[in-house]
Structures are given as structure tokens and as C-alpha cells.
Design a protein around this motif. Structure first.
Motif, mmCIF file in Angstrom:
data_model
loop_
_atom_site.group_PDB
_atom_site.id
_atom_site.type_symbol
_atom_site.label_atom_id
_atom_site.label_comp_id
_atom_site.label_asym_id
_atom_site.label_seq_id
_atom_site.Cartn_x
_atom_site.Cartn_y
_atom_site.Cartn_z
ATOM 1 N N LEU A 72 0.825 -1.211 0.000
ATOM 2 C CA LEU A 72 0.000 0.000 0.000
ATOM 3 C C LEU A 72 0.859 1.262 0.000
ATOM 4 O O LEU A 72 0.539 2.238 -0.682
ATOM 5 N N LEU A 75 2.145 1.769 -3.439
ATOM 6 C CA LEU A 75 1.082 2.249 -4.314
ATOM 7 C C LEU A 75 0.901 3.757 -4.162
ATOM 8 O O LEU A 75 0.760 4.479 -5.159
ATOM 9 N N PHE A 76 0.921 4.256 -2.924
ATOM 10 C CA PHE A 76 0.783 5.692 -2.713
ATOM 11 C C PHE A 76 2.003 6.461 -3.215
ATOM 12 O O PHE A 76 1.882 7.582 -3.696
ATOM 13 N N LYS A 77 3.188 5.865 -3.133
ATOM 14 C CA LYS A 77 4.375 6.543 -3.644
ATOM 15 C C LYS A 77 4.383 6.580 -5.166
ATOM 16 O O LYS A 77 4.917 7.507 -5.761
ATOM 17 N N LEU A 78 3.816 5.558 -5.781
ATOM 18 C CA LEU A 78 3.778 5.495 -7.236
ATOM 19 C C LEU A 78 2.517 6.124 -7.821
ATOM 20 O O LEU A 78 2.338 6.103 -9.042
ATOM 21 N N ALA A 79 1.656 6.680 -7.006
ATOM 22 C CA ALA A 79 0.392 7.249 -7.482
ATOM 23 C C ALA A 79 0.595 8.333 -8.546
ATOM 24 O O ALA A 79 -0.114 8.326 -9.554
ATOM 25 N N PRO A 80 1.543 9.273 -8.404
ATOM 26 C CA PRO A 80 1.718 10.266 -9.471
ATOM 27 C C PRO A 80 2.124 9.643 -10.814
ATOM 28 O O PRO A 80 1.640 10.057 -11.859
ATOM 29 N N ILE A 82 1.380 6.603 -11.800
ATOM 30 C CA ILE A 82 0.205 5.889 -12.309
ATOM 31 C C ILE A 82 -0.775 6.872 -12.931
ATOM 32 O O ILE A 82 -1.323 6.623 -14.015
ATOM 33 N N LEU A 83 -0.987 8.014 -12.277
ATOM 34 C CA LEU A 83 -1.869 9.039 -12.832
ATOM 35 C C LEU A 83 -1.319 9.590 -14.151
ATOM 36 O O LEU A 83 -2.074 9.827 -15.103
#
Length: 97
Positions: A72, A75-80, A82-83
Motif C-alpha cells: 500500500l 502504491l501511494f508513492k507510485l500514485a503520481p 500511475i496518474l
């Protein structure tokens, strides 16, 4: 001889306690191994096998929970990224039509 072995086990246990205090899963695995070895050596009864199994199950649950939190966090670190990838994909799909 048993006193020397006992003192060595206590010292190793204390060292492992301080070393692995941040990750209780490894400490639980160490306790389970010590219980299994104590039963094999005849120092404890067969009931310690059940305690060893409980400690192993607790260790696996702790490792799985840590893996879930790590995934998790990644996932939050890779969120930009992914967006950004989703944005590029939707722009590409919009211009293809």
C-alpha cells in the motif's frame, strides 16, 4: 554442561531480542525454533510443539501484514506515475478516435 548451554541460549536470546525487536515476526520464528529444539533435546514436553506452531502462525501473519502495508505504501508513492500513465493513455485514446 546444561548450565553453560542455558547461559549461551539466554545470551543469544537477549541478543536476538534487541536485534529483532523492530520486527516481531522474526522474533516469533526464533522462539518457535527454540521451542522445537528444546522439545527435541528433551528439556520440554510435547506441549511445546503446539506453542511452536502458534508462534510460527503468528510470525506468518505478521509477515503477511507487513507485506500488505508495504505494498500500500508503494502504491501511494507510485500514485503520481500511475496518474501520469493513465493521463497519457486517455490522451492517446482520444486522439486515435
Amino acid at each position: 554442561m546444561n548450565k553453560v548451554i542455558g547461559i549461551i541460549l539466554i545470551l543469544i536470546g537477549l541478543l536476538a531480542l534487541f536485534r529483532f525487536s523492530m520486527s516481531s515476526a522474526w522474533l516469533f520464528l526464533l522462539i518457535a525454533a527454540a521451542l522445537a529444539l528444546a522439545v527435541q533435546a528433551g528439556w520440554l514436553g510435547r506441549g511445546a510443539y503446539a506453542a511452536a506452531v502458534v508462534f510460527v502462525l503468528l510470525a506468518f501473519a505478521g509477515l503477511a501484514l507487513r507485506t500488505l502495508f508495504f505494498s500500500l505504501a508503494m502504491l501511494f508513492k507510485l500514485a503520481p506515475l500511475i496518474l501520469l500513465a493513465l493521463g497519457i493513455y486517455y490522451v492517446y485514446k482520444a486522439f486515435i478516435r
